[in-house]
Enzyme design. Sequence first.
Site, PDB file in Angstrom:
ATOM      1  N   ALA A   1       2.748  -0.649   5.300  1.00 33.07           N
ATOM      2  CA  ALA A   1       2.437  -0.666   6.558  1.00 33.07           C
ATOM      3  C   ALA A   1       2.012  -2.001   7.181  1.00 33.07           C
ATOM      4  O   ALA A   1       1.723  -2.346   8.031  1.00 33.07           O
ATOM      5  CB  ALA A   1       1.222   0.289   6.942  1.00 33.07           C
TER       6      ALA A   1
ATOM      7  N   ASN B   1       8.334  -5.070  -0.313  1.00 38.00           N
ATOM      8  CA  ASN B   1       8.211  -3.975   0.515  1.00 38.00           C
ATOM      9  C   ASN B   1       6.687  -3.993   0.996  1.00 38.00           C
ATOM     10  O   ASN B   1       5.769  -3.644   0.223  1.00 38.00           O
ATOM     11  CB  ASN B   1       8.550  -2.780  -0.053  1.00 38.00           C
ATOM     12  CG  ASN B   1       8.489  -1.505   0.888  1.00 38.00           C
ATOM     13  OD1 ASN B   1       7.797  -1.608   1.663  1.00 38.00           O
ATOM     14  ND2 ASN B   1       9.113  -0.503   0.649  1.00 38.00           N
TER      15      ASN B   1
ATOM     16  N   ARG C   1      11.513   5.500  13.456  1.00 35.98           N
ATOM     17  CA  ARG C   1      10.316   6.173  13.275  1.00 35.98           C
ATOM     18  C   ARG C   1       9.421   6.070  14.594  1.00 35.98           C
ATOM     19  O   ARG C   1       9.890   5.514  15.391  1.00 35.98           O
ATOM     20  CB  ARG C   1       9.919   5.940  11.888  1.00 35.98           C
ATOM     21  CG  ARG C   1      10.773   6.657  10.893  1.00 35.98           C
ATOM     22  CD  ARG C   1      10.190   6.093   9.229  1.00 35.98           C
ATOM     23  NE  ARG C   1       8.758   6.869   9.314  1.00 35.98           N
ATOM     24  CZ  ARG C   1       7.914   6.395   8.264  1.00 35.98           C
ATOM     25  NH1 ARG C   1       8.048   5.633   7.467  1.00 35.98           N
ATOM     26  NH2 ARG C   1       6.829   7.246   8.250  1.00 35.98           N
TER      27      ARG C   1
ATOM     28  N   ARG D   1       5.856   1.245  14.485  1.00 36.76           N
ATOM     29  CA  ARG D   1       6.690   0.582  13.213  1.00 36.76           C
ATOM     30  C   ARG D   1       7.667  -0.209  13.534  1.00 36.76           C
ATOM     31  O   ARG D   1       8.407  -0.674  12.677  1.00 36.76           O
ATOM     32  CB  ARG D   1       7.006   1.722  12.125  1.00 36.76           C
ATOM     33  CG  ARG D   1       6.170   2.653  11.740  1.00 36.76           C
ATOM     34  CD  ARG D   1       6.732   3.668  10.783  1.00 36.76           C
ATOM     35  NE  ARG D   1       5.743   4.820  10.255  1.00 36.76           N
ATOM     36  CZ  ARG D   1       4.779   4.665   9.458  1.00 36.76           C
ATOM     37  NH1 ARG D   1       4.805   3.698   8.682  1.00 36.76           N
ATOM     38  NH2 ARG D   1       4.215   5.933   9.358  1.00 36.76           N
TER      39      ARG D   1
ATOM     40  N   TYR E   1      10.356   9.111   2.000  1.00 39.53           N
ATOM     41  CA  TYR E   1      10.658   8.109   1.084  1.00 39.53           C
ATOM     42  C   TYR E   1      11.380   8.444  -0.146  1.00 39.53           C
ATOM     43  O   TYR E   1      11.646   7.449  -1.034  1.00 39.53           O
ATOM     44  CB  TYR E   1       9.181   7.607   0.633  1.00 39.53           C
ATOM     45  CG  TYR E   1       8.407   7.138   1.887  1.00 39.53           C
ATOM     46  CD1 TYR E   1       8.740   5.956   2.534  1.00 39.53           C
ATOM     47  CD2 TYR E   1       7.224   7.934   2.204  1.00 39.53           C
ATOM     48  CE1 TYR E   1       7.983   5.713   3.538  1.00 39.53           C
ATOM     49  CE2 TYR E   1       6.642   7.531   3.252  1.00 39.53           C
ATOM     50  CZ  TYR E   1       6.828   6.413   4.039  1.00 39.53           C
ATOM     51  OH  TYR E   1       6.047   6.073   5.118  1.00 39.53           O
TER      52      TYR E   1
ATOM     53  N   ASP F   1       1.248 -15.217   6.334  1.00 36.33           N
ATOM     54  CA  ASP F   1       0.866 -16.527   6.069  1.00 36.33           C
ATOM     55  C   ASP F   1       1.366 -17.018   4.265  1.00 36.33           C
ATOM     56  O   ASP F   1       1.760 -18.117   4.519  1.00 36.33           O
ATOM     57  CB  ASP F   1      -0.679 -16.914   6.135  1.00 36.33           C
ATOM     58  CG  ASP F   1      -0.933 -16.987   7.721  1.00 36.33           C
ATOM     59  OD1 ASP F   1       0.258 -17.045   8.427  1.00 36.33           O
ATOM     60  OD2 ASP F   1      -2.007 -17.022   8.068  1.00 36.33           O
TER      61      ASP F   1
ATOM     62  N   HIS G   1      12.569  -2.022   3.220  1.00 35.59           N
ATOM     63  CA  HIS G   1      11.621  -0.460   3.714  1.00 35.59           C
ATOM     64  C   HIS G   1      12.647   0.579   3.168  1.00 35.59           C
ATOM     65  O   HIS G   1      13.998   0.553   3.626  1.00 35.59           O
ATOM     66  CB  HIS G   1      11.547  -0.574   5.051  1.00 35.59           C
ATOM     67  CG  HIS G   1      10.733  -1.759   5.266  1.00 35.59           C
ATOM     68  ND1 HIS G   1       9.169  -1.512   5.178  1.00 35.59           N
ATOM     69  CD2 HIS G   1      10.820  -2.826   5.987  1.00 35.59           C
ATOM     70  CE1 HIS G   1       8.473  -2.770   5.637  1.00 35.59           C
ATOM     71  NE2 HIS G   1       9.524  -3.530   6.224  1.00 35.59           N
ATOM     72  N   LEU G   2      12.137   1.624   2.544  1.00 37.31           N
ATOM     73  CA  LEU G   2      12.742   2.633   2.176  1.00 37.31           C
ATOM     74  C   LEU G   2      13.371   3.544   3.307  1.00 37.31           C
ATOM     75  O   LEU G   2      14.557   3.906   3.313  1.00 37.31           O
ATOM     76  CB  LEU G   2      11.834   3.715   1.390  1.00 37.31           C
ATOM     77  CG  LEU G   2      11.636   3.079  -0.122  1.00 37.31           C
ATOM     78  CD1 LEU G   2      10.379   3.700  -0.925  1.00 37.31           C
ATOM     79  CD2 LEU G   2      12.893   3.038  -1.063  1.00 37.31           C
ATOM     80  N   SER G   3      12.577   3.608   4.296  1.00 37.25           N
ATOM     81  CA  SER G   3      12.706   4.395   5.646  1.00 37.25           C
ATOM     82  C   SER G   3      13.479   3.389   6.601  1.00 37.25           C
ATOM     83  O   SER G   3      13.333   2.388   6.515  1.00 37.25           O
ATOM     84  CB  SER G   3      11.870   5.205   6.204  1.00 37.25           C
ATOM     85  OG  SER G   3      10.761   4.450   6.437  1.00 37.25           O
TER      86      SER G   3
ATOM     87  N   PRO H   1       0.892  -1.264  -0.056  1.00 37.57           N
ATOM     88  CA  PRO H   1      -0.209  -0.008   0.064  1.00 37.57           C
ATOM     89  C   PRO H   1       0.581   1.268   0.106  1.00 37.57           C
ATOM     90  O   PRO H   1       1.602   1.497   0.650  1.00 37.57           O
ATOM     91  CB  PRO H   1      -0.649   0.059   1.310  1.00 37.57           C
ATOM     92  CG  PRO H   1      -0.821  -1.482   1.484  1.00 37.57           C
ATOM     93  CD  PRO H   1       0.398  -2.084   1.124  1.00 37.57           C
ATOM     94  N   ASN H   2       0.330   2.136  -0.781  1.00 33.04           N
ATOM     95  CA  ASN H   2       1.022   3.560  -0.971  1.00 33.04           C
ATOM     96  C   ASN H   2       2.245   3.779  -1.559  1.00 33.04           C
ATOM     97  O   ASN H   2       2.907   4.759  -1.864  1.00 33.04           O
ATOM     98  CB  ASN H   2       0.887   4.301   0.257  1.00 33.04           C
ATOM     99  CG  ASN H   2      -0.401   4.425   1.165  1.00 33.04           C
ATOM    100  OD1 ASN H   2      -1.279   4.946   0.451  1.00 33.04           O
ATOM    101  ND2 ASN H   2      -0.366   3.906   2.352  1.00 33.04           N
TER     102      ASN H   2
ATOM    103  N   GLU I   1      13.042  -8.592   2.735  1.00 39.53           N
ATOM    104  CA  GLU I   1      11.991  -7.578   3.063  1.00 39.53           C
ATOM    105  C   GLU I   1      12.825  -6.209   2.927  1.00 39.53           C
ATOM    106  O   GLU I   1      13.929  -5.989   3.416  1.00 39.53           O
ATOM    107  CB  GLU I   1      11.586  -7.618   4.480  1.00 39.53           C
ATOM    108  CG  GLU I   1      10.540  -6.843   4.892  1.00 39.53           C
ATOM    109  CD  GLU I   1      10.191  -6.704   6.421  1.00 39.53           C
ATOM    110  OE1 GLU I   1       9.279  -6.003   6.993  1.00 39.53           O
ATOM    111  OE2 GLU I   1      10.498  -7.890   6.889  1.00 39.53           O
TER     112      GLU I   1
ATOM    113  N   ARG J   1       4.473  11.154  -2.399  1.00 43.58           N
ATOM    114  CA  ARG J   1       4.128  10.969  -1.186  1.00 43.58           C
ATOM    115  C   ARG J   1       5.381  11.141  -0.073  1.00 43.58           C
ATOM    116  O   ARG J   1       6.235  10.328  -0.119  1.00 43.58           O
ATOM    117  CB  ARG J   1       3.531   9.729  -1.034  1.00 43.58           C
ATOM    118  CG  ARG J   1       3.035   9.287   0.596  1.00 43.58           C
ATOM    119  CD  ARG J   1       2.638   7.853   0.636  1.00 43.58           C
ATOM    120  NE  ARG J   1       2.258   7.677   1.974  1.00 43.58           N
ATOM    121  CZ  ARG J   1       2.860   6.541   2.580  1.00 43.58           C
ATOM    122  NH1 ARG J   1       3.811   5.851   2.172  1.00 43.58           N
ATOM    123  NH2 ARG J   1       2.541   6.314   3.878  1.00 43.58           N
TER     124      ARG J   1
END
Length: 144
Positions: free
Chosen positions: A76, A73, A106, A110, A23, A86, A99-101, A10-11, A97, A18
Amino acid sequence: MPDLLLLNGPNLGMLGVRQPEIYGTNTLADIEKEVAAVVAERGWNVVSVQREGEGELIHALQDHYDSVGAIVNPGALMIAGWSLRDALAAYPRPWIEVHLSNVWAREPFRHESVISPLASGVIAGMGMLGYRLAAQALTSIVPR
């Protein structure tokens, strides 16, 4: 050509627009090109999927069980994406996995990922470079 799955949650389709202070300014298309350049050396193709819904991500993952590996990625969904967790547990290939940040720098909510314990590796806080590093790692750990 074997496929590498690039799965974004998402996003992440809004990258570059954004919250660029968090990001970055790179778009998802920029990331796709970066990953494709890395895995092309191994003779792999990139299949990029970005979806807003958890169920759609699960279908995409299941539709690509024959891929050589995945970069994921979850956005959230790392926090409470139990169904995605699952599905990733059943995915038969290595995956990383990303994550940009730096999620641990944060908000406290998170700081826990329900999917990280299943990943072959986790990269966070490196921006677009994190995807490149994940692609390089997968080209190294996936058997020839």
